[in-house]
Design a protein around this motif. Structure first.
Motif, PDB file in Angstrom:
ATOM      1  N   PHE A   1      12.763   3.561   7.517  1.00 37.32           N
ATOM      2  CA  PHE A   1      12.284   4.799   6.894  1.00 37.32           C
ATOM      3  C   PHE A   1      11.010   4.549   6.093  1.00 37.32           C
ATOM      4  N   LEU A   2      10.991   3.501   5.307  1.00 33.43           N
ATOM      5  CA  LEU A   2       9.819   3.216   4.485  1.00 33.43           C
ATOM      6  C   LEU A   2       8.598   2.910   5.357  1.00 33.43           C
ATOM      7  N   ASP A   3       8.798   2.197   6.457  1.00 31.25           N
ATOM      8  CA  ASP A   3       7.694   1.956   7.399  1.00 31.25           C
ATOM      9  C   ASP A   3       7.170   3.279   7.947  1.00 31.25           C
ATOM     10  N   ARG A   4       8.079   4.139   8.311  1.00 28.30           N
ATOM     11  CA  ARG A   4       7.713   5.455   8.875  1.00 28.30           C
ATOM     12  C   ARG A   4       6.872   6.248   7.870  1.00 28.30           C
ATOM     13  N   TRP A   5       7.195   6.102   6.574  1.00 29.87           N
ATOM     14  CA  TRP A   5       6.478   6.832   5.525  1.00 29.87           C
ATOM     15  C   TRP A   5       5.320   6.037   4.943  1.00 29.87           C
ATOM     16  N   LYS A   6       5.078   4.841   5.487  1.00 25.74           N
ATOM     17  CA  LYS A   6       3.990   3.962   5.051  1.00 25.74           C
ATOM     18  C   LYS A   6       4.084   3.609   3.563  1.00 25.74           C
ATOM     19  N   ILE A   7       5.289   3.305   3.126  1.00 29.17           N
ATOM     20  CA  ILE A   7       5.529   2.876   1.748  1.00 29.17           C
ATOM     21  C   ILE A   7       5.720   1.356   1.762  1.00 29.17           C
ATOM     22  N   PRO A   8       4.879   0.611   1.029  1.00 28.00           N
ATOM     23  CA  PRO A   8       4.988  -0.860   1.021  1.00 28.00           C
ATOM     24  C   PRO A   8       6.349  -1.316   0.490  1.00 28.00           C
ATOM     25  N   HIS A   9       6.934  -2.285   1.193  1.00 29.93           N
ATOM     26  CA  HIS A   9       8.259  -2.783   0.814  1.00 29.93           C
ATOM     27  C   HIS A   9       8.476  -4.186   1.356  1.00 29.93           C
ATOM     28  N   VAL A  10       9.520  -4.841   0.853  1.00 34.06           N
ATOM     29  CA  VAL A  10      10.009  -6.103   1.400  1.00 34.06           C
ATOM     30  C   VAL A  10      11.470  -5.875   1.745  1.00 34.06           C
ATOM     31  N   ASN A  11      11.780  -5.892   3.021  1.00 35.23           N
ATOM     32  CA  ASN A  11      13.149  -5.672   3.511  1.00 35.23           C
ATOM     33  C   ASN A  11      13.799  -4.421   2.929  1.00 35.23           C
ATOM     34  N   GLY A  12      13.023  -3.372   2.766  1.00 38.29           N
ATOM     35  CA  GLY A  12      13.569  -2.110   2.285  1.00 38.29           C
ATOM     36  C   GLY A  12      13.461  -1.901   0.792  1.00 38.29           C
ATOM     37  N   THR A  13      13.028  -2.901   0.055  1.00 35.15           N
ATOM     38  CA  THR A  13      12.846  -2.771  -1.385  1.00 35.15           C
ATOM     39  C   THR A  13      11.381  -2.455  -1.654  1.00 35.15           C
ATOM     40  N   ILE A  14      11.125  -1.312  -2.269  1.00 38.28           N
ATOM     41  CA  ILE A  14       9.757  -0.846  -2.517  1.00 38.28           C
ATOM     42  C   ILE A  14       9.043  -1.815  -3.463  1.00 38.28           C
ATOM     43  N   GLU A  15       7.807  -2.168  -3.097  1.00 32.31           N
ATOM     44  CA  GLU A  15       7.035  -3.173  -3.833  1.00 32.31           C
ATOM     45  C   GLU A  15       6.072  -2.615  -4.861  1.00 32.31           C
ATOM     46  N   THR A  16       5.819  -1.334  -4.855  1.00 31.71           N
ATOM     47  CA  THR A  16       4.772  -0.773  -5.705  1.00 31.71           C
ATOM     48  C   THR A  16       5.275   0.490  -6.404  1.00 31.71           C
ATOM     49  N   ASP A  17       4.600   0.840  -7.483  1.00 26.90           N
ATOM     50  CA  ASP A  17       4.929   2.091  -8.172  1.00 26.90           C
ATOM     51  C   ASP A  17       4.061   3.239  -7.667  1.00 26.90           C
ATOM     52  N   THR A  18       3.046   2.915  -6.878  1.00 27.35           N
ATOM     53  CA  THR A  18       2.101   3.916  -6.408  1.00 27.35           C
ATOM     54  C   THR A  18       2.271   4.131  -4.906  1.00 27.35           C
ATOM     55  N   TYR A  19       2.866   5.262  -4.553  1.00 24.14           N
ATOM     56  CA  TYR A  19       3.033   5.628  -3.157  1.00 24.14           C
ATOM     57  C   TYR A  19       3.295   7.124  -3.106  1.00 24.14           C
ATOM     58  N   ASP A  20       3.095   7.694  -1.932  1.00 25.95           N
ATOM     59  CA  ASP A  20       3.354   9.116  -1.751  1.00 25.95           C
ATOM     60  C   ASP A  20       4.797   9.313  -1.323  1.00 25.95           C
ATOM     61  N   VAL A  21       5.512  10.138  -2.060  1.00 31.79           N
ATOM     62  CA  VAL A  21       6.887  10.483  -1.689  1.00 31.79           C
ATOM     63  C   VAL A  21       6.816  11.386  -0.463  1.00 31.79           C
TER      64      VAL A  21
END
Length: 170
Positions: free
Chosen positions: A97-117
Motif C-alpha cells: 500500500f505504501l509503495d502504491r501511495w509513494k510513501i517512503p518506508h522500510v518494510n511497511g514502517t513509514i520513514e518520514t514525517d513528510t508525505y501526502d496522505v
C-alpha cells in the motif's frame, strides 16, 4: 463517518483465527511494560494471580485478552496488538500500500514525517489493485488500523473504504 476502534476492528473485521494471531503477536512482542500491565489487568478481572497469567503460553493469554475485548480497560493493549501485528506480521501488505501511495518506508514502517496522505479514491484504487494478491479481510483490518493509529486525515481516507469492504465480508 463510522468509528473503527480496536475493539470493533477485532470483533467485526477479524475472524477468530486472525483475532488470535493479532493478540498472540502482542504477547510475543518486546514491550515488557505493556505486557506486565495487561497481565495485571487480566489477573485482576479474572481473580487470578499474575504469576499464573505470566506462565501461560502466548496463545492462551491471547484468548484471555480476547475474552476481555468488551472492556475499556484493555483498549490500549488492543491498539498495541494491532500495531505490532501489522509491523511484525503484515509488513508486505503495508509495504504494498505504501509503495502504491509513494510513501517512503522500510518494510511497511513509514520513514518520514513528510508525505501526502492518500485520498479515499486513492485508497479504493490501491485496494482494487492489491486485493488480487492480499486477502480482503487483511486489507480491511490494515486500513481500519491505519485510520485508528495514524490520525484524522488517514481516517477520512481509509474508514469509508473499510465500510465498503466490511459490507462484503461474511
Amino acid at each position: 463517518m463510522t468509528t473503527w476502534d480496536s475493539r470493533r476492528i477485532l470483533r467485526e473485521l477479524a475472524d477468530s483465527e486472525r483475532r488470535r494471531k493479532v493478540l498472540t503477536t502482542f504477547w510475543k512482542g518486546d514491550d515488557l511494560q505493556s505486557k506486565a500491565l495487561a497481565t495485571a489487568q487480566i489477573a485482576k478481572a479474572l481473580h487470578f494471580r499474575e504469576e499464573t497469567i505470566r506462565k501461560m503460553p502466548a496463545a492462551k493469554k491471547a484468548d484471555l485478552l480476547a475474552a476481555r475485548i468488551g472492556s475499556h480497560e484493555v483498549t490500549q493493549f488492543l491498539d498495541m496488538a494491532l500495531m505490532q501485528y501489522h509491523t511484525k506480521e503484515r509488513g508486505p501488505l503495508m509495504a504494498a500500500f505504501l509503495d502504491r501511495w509513494k510513501i517512503p518506508h522500510v518494510n511497511g514502517t513509514i520513514e518520514t514525517d513528510t508525505y501526502d496522505v492518500p485520498s479515499a479514491d486513492q485508497v479504493r484504487e490501491a485496494v482494487a489493485e492489491l486485493e488480487g494478491t492480499h486477502d480482503r479481510r487483511d486489507i480491511a483490518i490494515y486500513l481500519a488500523t491505519a485510520g485508528l493509529l495514524m490520525g484524522e486525515e488517514w481516517r477520512a481516507a481509509t474508514w469509508p473504504v473499510v465500510e465498503e469492504l466490511a459490507a462484503g465480508l461474511s
